[in-house]
Motif scaffolding. Structure first.
Motif, short mmCIF file in Angstrom:
data_model
loop_
_atom_site.label_atom_id
_atom_site.label_comp_id
_atom_site.label_asym_id
_atom_site.label_seq_id
_atom_site.Cartn_x
_atom_site.Cartn_y
_atom_site.Cartn_z
N ARG B 29 31.74 44.92 41.19
CA ARG B 29 31.56 43.57 41.66
C ARG B 29 30.59 42.83 40.75
O ARG B 29 29.65 43.41 40.22
CB ARG B 29 30.99 43.65 43.09
CG ARG B 29 31.11 42.44 43.95
CD ARG B 29 30.81 42.84 45.41
NE ARG B 29 29.68 43.77 45.56
CZ ARG B 29 28.40 43.44 45.41
NH1 ARG B 29 28.07 42.21 45.09
NH2 ARG B 29 27.44 44.33 45.59
N SER B 30 30.81 41.54 40.62
CA SER B 30 29.90 40.72 39.83
C SER B 30 28.53 40.71 40.51
O SER B 30 28.42 40.56 41.72
CB SER B 30 30.47 39.30 39.75
OG SER B 30 29.59 38.46 39.10
N GLY B 31 27.47 40.89 39.72
CA GLY B 31 26.13 40.86 40.27
C GLY B 31 25.63 42.20 40.79
O GLY B 31 24.58 42.26 41.41
N SER B 32 26.37 43.28 40.51
CA SER B 32 25.93 44.60 41.00
C SER B 32 25.46 45.50 39.87
O SER B 32 25.78 45.27 38.71
CB SER B 32 27.10 45.28 41.72
OG SER B 32 28.11 45.59 40.76
N LEU B 33 24.65 46.49 40.24
CA LEU B 33 24.27 47.50 39.26
C LEU B 33 24.75 48.85 39.76
O LEU B 33 24.31 49.34 40.80
CB LEU B 33 22.75 47.54 39.06
CG LEU B 33 22.26 48.36 37.85
CD1 LEU B 33 20.90 47.90 37.37
CD2 LEU B 33 22.24 49.86 38.12
N THR B 34 25.69 49.43 39.01
CA THR B 34 26.26 50.70 39.41
C THR B 34 25.78 51.79 38.46
O THR B 34 25.91 51.64 37.25
CB THR B 34 27.80 50.64 39.35
OG1 THR B 34 28.24 49.50 40.09
CG2 THR B 34 28.42 51.90 39.91
N ALA B 35 25.23 52.84 39.02
CA ALA B 35 24.84 53.98 38.19
C ALA B 35 25.98 54.98 38.19
O ALA B 35 26.62 55.21 39.21
CB ALA B 35 23.58 54.63 38.74
N ILE B 36 26.25 55.52 36.99
CA ILE B 36 27.30 56.53 36.88
C ILE B 36 26.60 57.84 36.53
O ILE B 36 25.92 57.93 35.50
CB ILE B 36 28.30 56.15 35.77
CG1 ILE B 36 28.94 54.80 36.11
CG2 ILE B 36 29.37 57.23 35.61
CD1 ILE B 36 29.70 54.18 34.96
N VAL B 37 26.71 58.82 37.41
CA VAL B 37 26.02 60.07 37.17
C VAL B 37 27.03 61.21 37.15
O VAL B 37 28.20 61.04 37.50
CB VAL B 37 24.92 60.34 38.23
CG1 VAL B 37 23.90 59.23 38.24
CG2 VAL B 37 25.54 60.51 39.61
N ARG B 197 19.26 38.17 37.08
CA ARG B 197 20.10 37.01 36.77
C ARG B 197 21.39 37.07 37.58
O ARG B 197 21.94 38.13 37.81
CB ARG B 197 20.46 37.01 35.29
CG ARG B 197 19.31 36.60 34.38
CD ARG B 197 19.83 35.84 33.18
NE ARG B 197 21.01 36.47 32.60
CZ ARG B 197 21.01 37.06 31.41
NH1 ARG B 197 19.94 37.08 30.68
NH2 ARG B 197 22.11 37.59 30.92
N ALA B 198 21.88 35.92 37.98
CA ALA B 198 23.10 35.89 38.78
C ALA B 198 24.28 36.38 37.94
O ALA B 198 24.34 36.15 36.74
CB ALA B 198 23.35 34.47 39.26
N ASN B 199 25.18 37.08 38.59
CA ASN B 199 26.47 37.43 38.01
C ASN B 199 26.45 38.46 36.87
O ASN B 199 27.46 38.66 36.23
CB ASN B 199 27.21 36.19 37.50
CG ASN B 199 27.46 35.22 38.62
OD1 ASN B 199 27.69 35.63 39.75
ND2 ASN B 199 27.37 33.93 38.33
N ALA B 200 25.29 39.07 36.60
CA ALA B 200 25.30 40.11 35.59
C ALA B 200 25.80 41.40 36.24
O ALA B 200 25.28 41.83 37.25
CB ALA B 200 23.90 40.32 35.04
N THR B 201 26.85 41.96 35.65
CA THR B 201 27.38 43.20 36.18
C THR B 201 26.90 44.33 35.29
O THR B 201 27.14 44.30 34.08
CB THR B 201 28.92 43.15 36.17
OG1 THR B 201 29.33 41.94 36.80
CG2 THR B 201 29.51 44.35 36.89
N ILE B 202 26.20 45.28 35.88
CA ILE B 202 25.59 46.31 35.06
C ILE B 202 26.16 47.68 35.39
O ILE B 202 26.28 48.05 36.56
CB ILE B 202 24.06 46.33 35.25
CG1 ILE B 202 23.48 44.94 34.96
CG2 ILE B 202 23.41 47.37 34.34
CD1 ILE B 202 22.01 44.81 35.28
N LEU B 203 26.53 48.42 34.35
CA LEU B 203 26.95 49.82 34.50
C LEU B 203 25.93 50.65 33.76
O LEU B 203 25.60 50.37 32.60
CB LEU B 203 28.33 50.05 33.86
CG LEU B 203 29.57 49.76 34.71
CD1 LEU B 203 29.65 48.29 35.06
CD2 LEU B 203 30.81 50.18 33.96
#
Lengths: 353, 252
Positions: B29-37, B197-203
């Motif tokens: 989703r836009s604006g989320s930070l998802t960690a991949i482990v 910041r708004a709308n930054a999608t982070i993986l």
């Protein structure tokens, strides 16, 4: 002004500045400083080979592309002029047609080679260029009716550029301003212009992308640069400059044949000029070309004198015999590459720090 | 209904008989930070390579803002808003720090094919590059050759290059790996800044569980190329299967 002319790429070393000024002044006033047809011939060759080496460095030093097809593009320029002048006549119009067709052919070949083979690994690209260049050389010698085959073509140049032409009746500084001298200045200013253009290209945003591709192709692509497009554009620019160098040489020599344009020996010479001068800096091409052409033309003379001077000492005169000049040239190059791996320019710039 | 910022559907790659990434379907989703482990060799970096295009998927699709980008080359995906900081530092070693960032800035500004203007005349681009360097606290090293930087500084520059691209998707591949303890907070602050910041999608691929816990909105777990868990950080970390099989290894 000078800063803009050199595109902000200053020599950054006192010794290098001095060397470049010496080359520039010598070439600019060659007809007056070194009168005589042989020395003028050497000066003209240096001018043309500076362009040729600089355009090759655009590929090898800046973009990291190893190509053996550079003499092919040089030859296309030479044959363009030769075929047009021989076929149509010694007019400026014929020359324009020849140059335009040569540029067009070079452009097409460079794009085709680029798009088809710049995707593959560097070594395969080098092999493909070698194959294409060899095929072209064979073609040029077999299409006798057009190219004159192994004999090449001699032709007349426009009247203004002929030795019998006089621009003014009086002599200037003891030298008659003949068509030869006009031709020399045509070669000189065209070479200077092409060199400054190349300097601008390598210091443009585009030029930095080329360096980035040389450094890390994978990351350049990840930053959003389509590597194959940039490489192809670099190949086309380099080929175009080599073609124009061929045109200048053809005007100067009034002869074009396989040995003066397409031979693999010239390819090796260009490679050595770039490596000796310093890859990845266009000033290296200036020094490399100047030193190489001078050595090629005057080493034998110097050795002849040394050989005569050492007469009577065992072995030495034989070693210094003018026939041995290629051996000494080879030794000089091995030593220079061994001691100056970054070339003369790299060495001079490093000293300052 | 807005399309997710990024989505993978049945994304798969096989190397010979080995399936490195196996039908991974996941949307971000836009604006989320998802960690991949996941443990080493689980396919995390390979999954990143499929998303950003360094590897071509054997099957499945990658959707960027609802648009299928599976067939596009890396450079085209970058221009559509995908940014990536690499795990193994991946820079231009013989160019200066400033030149490295500048290359990213000018890619974003799309002036790469400008052959006639002077590199040094482009003030706006230079200033933007300087600003990026200030953000990663590298402004004082601007004229150093990248090869002479410490590992930690190279990692910071790696992040600066991604920032300079101003992407919508930020992909961090173990951004703190190999960094000294006192350098880690800088990177974490940067990730926080981007997240704010708004709308930054982070993986974020990360091994350090404390980092993951403090930053992530969501955790997905990869194992043997398959997506085996997906949920809120607390849930995923607490789940028995993850605890036992993977995080025990990863956190060690």
């Amino acid at each position: 002004m000078l800063h803009r002319l050199l595109s902000g790429d200053l020599p950054r070393s006192h010794a290098l500045t001095v060397a470049l000024v010496v080359v520039l002044v010598s070439l600019a006033f060659a007809p007056f400083l070194f009168p005589g047809s042989q020395s003028l011939n050497v000066a003209a060759k240096i001018c043309v080979f500076i362009v040729l080496a600089a355009s090759y460095d655009l590929l090898l030093g800046y973009t990291g592309i190893v190509s053996f097809a550079h003499t092919m593009f040089y030859g296309i320029g030479g044959y363009g002029v030769a075929v047009a002048m021989h076929g149509i006549g010694a007019t400026w119009g014929a020359m324009g047609v020849g140059v335009a067709l040569a540029l067009l052919l070079s452009l097409i070949l460079a794009v085709v080679i680029g798009l088809f083979s710049l995707r593959v690994r560097a070594i395969f690209f080098a092999m493909i260029t070698l194959a294409v260049a060899s095929a072209f050389a064979v073609l040029a010698s077999q299409l006798r009716d057009i190219t004159g085959g192994e004999d090449g073509r001699s032709y007349s140049v426009p009247a203004m550029l002929r030795p019998s032409f006089r621009l003014i009746e009086d002599q200037v500084l003891g030298v008659s301003i003949t068509g030869r001298i006009l031709t020399y200045y045509l070669v000189f200013f065209a070479s200077l212009g092409l060199f400054l253009l190349a300097l601008r290209i390598v210091n443009s945003p585009f030029g930095r992308v080329l360096q980035a591709i040389r450094e890390n192709e994978f990351r350049a692509e990840a930053l959003g640069y389509r590597v194959v497009v940039y490489r192809t554009v670099a190949s086309v620019l380099s080929a175009t400059m080599a073609t124009l160098a061929g045109v200048l040489m053809a005007l100067w020599l009034r002869y074009t044949g396989p040995d003066t344009t397409l031979s693999f020996a010239i390819m090796i010479d260009i490679l050595l000029m770039v490596v000796i001068g310093g890859m990845g800096t266009l000033y290296g091409a200036v020094l490399g070309a100047a030193i190489f052409i001078l050595a090629q033309n005057y080493l034998q003379v110097v050795m002849g004198k040394l050989s005569a001077a050492t007469d009577g000492i065992p072995l030495l005169p034989q070693l210094l015999h003018p026939d041995r000049w290629l051996l000494w040239l080879g030794i000089l190059f091995v030593l220079s590459v061994y001691f100056f791996p970054t070339g003369i320019v790299g060495r001079l710039r490093a000293q300052r720090r | 209904m807005d399309a997710p910022a990024l989505e993978t559907r049945d994304l798969t790659i096989r190397f010979g008989g080995h399936v490195a990434v196996d039908k991974v379907s996941c949307s971000f989703r836009s604006g989320s930070l998802t960690a991949i482990v996941g443990p080493n060799g689980a396919g995390k970096t390979t999954y990143f390579n499929l998303i950003s295009g360094q590897l071509k998927a054997s099957a499945g699709t990658v959707l960027l803002k609802g648009e299928d980008v599976t067939g596009l080359p890396v450079s085209a995906r970058t221009h559509r808003g995908m940014g990536r900081a690499f795990q193994l530092t991946n820079l231009f070693p013989n160019l200066t720090v400033a030149e490295n960032v500048r290359l990213a800035v000018q890619s974003r500004a799309r002036v790469g094919l400008d052959l006639v203007s002077l590199w040094s005349d482009r003030r706006a681009l230079i200033e933007k590059a300087e600003a990026m360097l200030a953000r990663v606290r590298l402004a004082d090293r601007r004229d150093a050759a990248v090869a002479s930087l410490s590992h930690g500084d190279q990692r910071k520059l790696e992040v600066a290059l991604m920032l300079a691209l101003e992407p919508d998707i930020f992909m961090f591949d173990e951004p703190t790996a190999g960094m000294s303890v006192d350098e880690v907070p800088t990177i974490l602050e940067l990730i926080q800044e981007i997240k704010a910041r708004a709308n930054a999608t982070i993986l974020l691929v990360e091994h350090k569980m404390d980092v993951v816990r403090s930053l992530a909105d969501r955790i997905i777990v990869l194992h043997n190329g398959q997506l085996v868990a997906d949920g809120l950080p607390a849930e995923v970390i607490a789940s028995a299967v993850v605890q036992e099989a993977y995080l025990g290894v990863a956190a060690a």
